[in-house]
Scaffold this active site. Structure first.
Site, PDB file in Angstrom:
ATOM      1  N   ASP A  44       0.869  -1.169   0.000  1.00  0.00           N
ATOM      2  CA  ASP A  44       0.000   0.000   0.000  1.00  0.00           C
ATOM      3  C   ASP A  44       0.910   1.225   0.000  1.00  0.00           C
ATOM      4  O   ASP A  44       2.118   1.115   0.274  1.00  0.00           O
ATOM      5  CB  ASP A  44      -0.888  -0.037   1.251  1.00  0.00           C
ATOM      6  CG  ASP A  44      -1.639   1.254   1.465  1.00  0.00           C
ATOM      7  OD1 ASP A  44      -2.379   1.668   0.554  1.00  0.00           O
ATOM      8  OD2 ASP A  44      -1.481   1.858   2.536  1.00  0.00           O
TER       9      ASP A  44
ATOM     10  N   ASP B  13      -0.218   5.217   0.864  1.00  0.00           N
ATOM     11  CA  ASP B  13      -0.506   6.186   1.924  1.00  0.00           C
ATOM     12  C   ASP B  13      -0.651   5.476   3.272  1.00  0.00           C
ATOM     13  O   ASP B  13      -1.466   4.571   3.426  1.00  0.00           O
ATOM     14  CB  ASP B  13      -1.795   6.947   1.612  1.00  0.00           C
ATOM     15  CG  ASP B  13      -1.661   7.811   0.364  1.00  0.00           C
ATOM     16  OD1 ASP B  13      -0.696   8.582   0.286  1.00  0.00           O
ATOM     17  OD2 ASP B  13      -2.518   7.699  -0.532  1.00  0.00           O
TER      18      ASP B  13
END
Length: 226
Positions: free
Chosen positions: A9, A11
């Site tokens: 991922d 953020d």
């Protein structure tokens, strides 16, 4: 040689973009004359695609207003990035660059990202941090249903030619975890992101910093080979 995939991922996992996320969301809501959601409410939906996240934050707003807020968020986020530069507005977490470099040196490990960011946003971030040759697969919100739909990880498997048992997703939210579970892949949770670790109890491993990532991956691979 058995290939393995490590998918990140972005953020809250690789970069800390919360200041810009909060500011952009506030700008989008204020433009509609709506009180902005709280910090916890905003961080609670990070990882979802904007067209899913904003209606959750503004359930009283109709589709047209939500569509305007989606665009308002994108415009505000872009302006903030231009003012500071993506490397400043979304800095890498401590140890992230070094961890990526260690993994990239291993020929059997293929790196990728699966993010709620747009293609434009991810491209700008990768360019700013000098990571252009790091990720062999890049799955973004433009091309997939929102997390936790497993579409991003299924496409990454297809592009990299690996099986689910040989893929690990690394993320900071329950959306990342649920996406990994839906795709049948392993999941490592990071404790420094935007969801409390209590929401990540289903992770294979929870790590406290990037120095623990290599050991966590070795643990998962060893169990997968049992």
């Amino acid at each position: 040689m058995r290939l393995r995939a490590v998918i990140f991922d972005v953020d809250g996992t690789l970069v800390d973009s919360q200041a810009d996320i909060l500011a952009a969301m506030s700008a989008a809501f204020e433009a509609e004359g709506i009180k902005p959601p709280s910090r916890d409410e905003v961080l609670g939906i990070v990882g979802l695609s904007l067209d899913v996240a904003i209606p959750m934050l503004a359930p009283q707003s109709d589709h047209a207003a939500c569509t305007r807020m989606v665009q308002g968020y994108k415009d505000a986020y872009t302006n903030l990035r231009l003012l500071q530069g993506a490397d400043v507005s979304s800095p890498l977490y401590a140890g992230a660059r070094e961890a990526l470099a260690r993994l990239k040196e291993q020929d059997e490990i293929l790196l990728g990202v699966a993010t709620g960011k747009s293609r434009r946003g991810l491209d700008k971030l990768i360019e700013a941090h000098g990571l252009a040759k790091t990720f062999l697969t890049q799955q973004v919100a433009d091309d997939h249903p929102s997390k936790p739909n497993p579409s991003m990880l299924l496409q990454a498997m297809h592009e990299l030619g690996v099986e689910a048992r040989d893929m690990v997703m690394i993320g900071d939210t329950s959306f990342d975890m649920d996406m990994a579970r839906a795709a049948g892949v392993h999941f490592i949770a990071v404790s420094w992101g935007y969801h409390e670790t209590s929401r990540l109890a289903g992770a294979d491993v929870v790590i406290e910093d990037f120095a623990q990532l290599d050991g966590a991956l070795d643990l998962i691979w060893s169990k997968a080979n049992d």
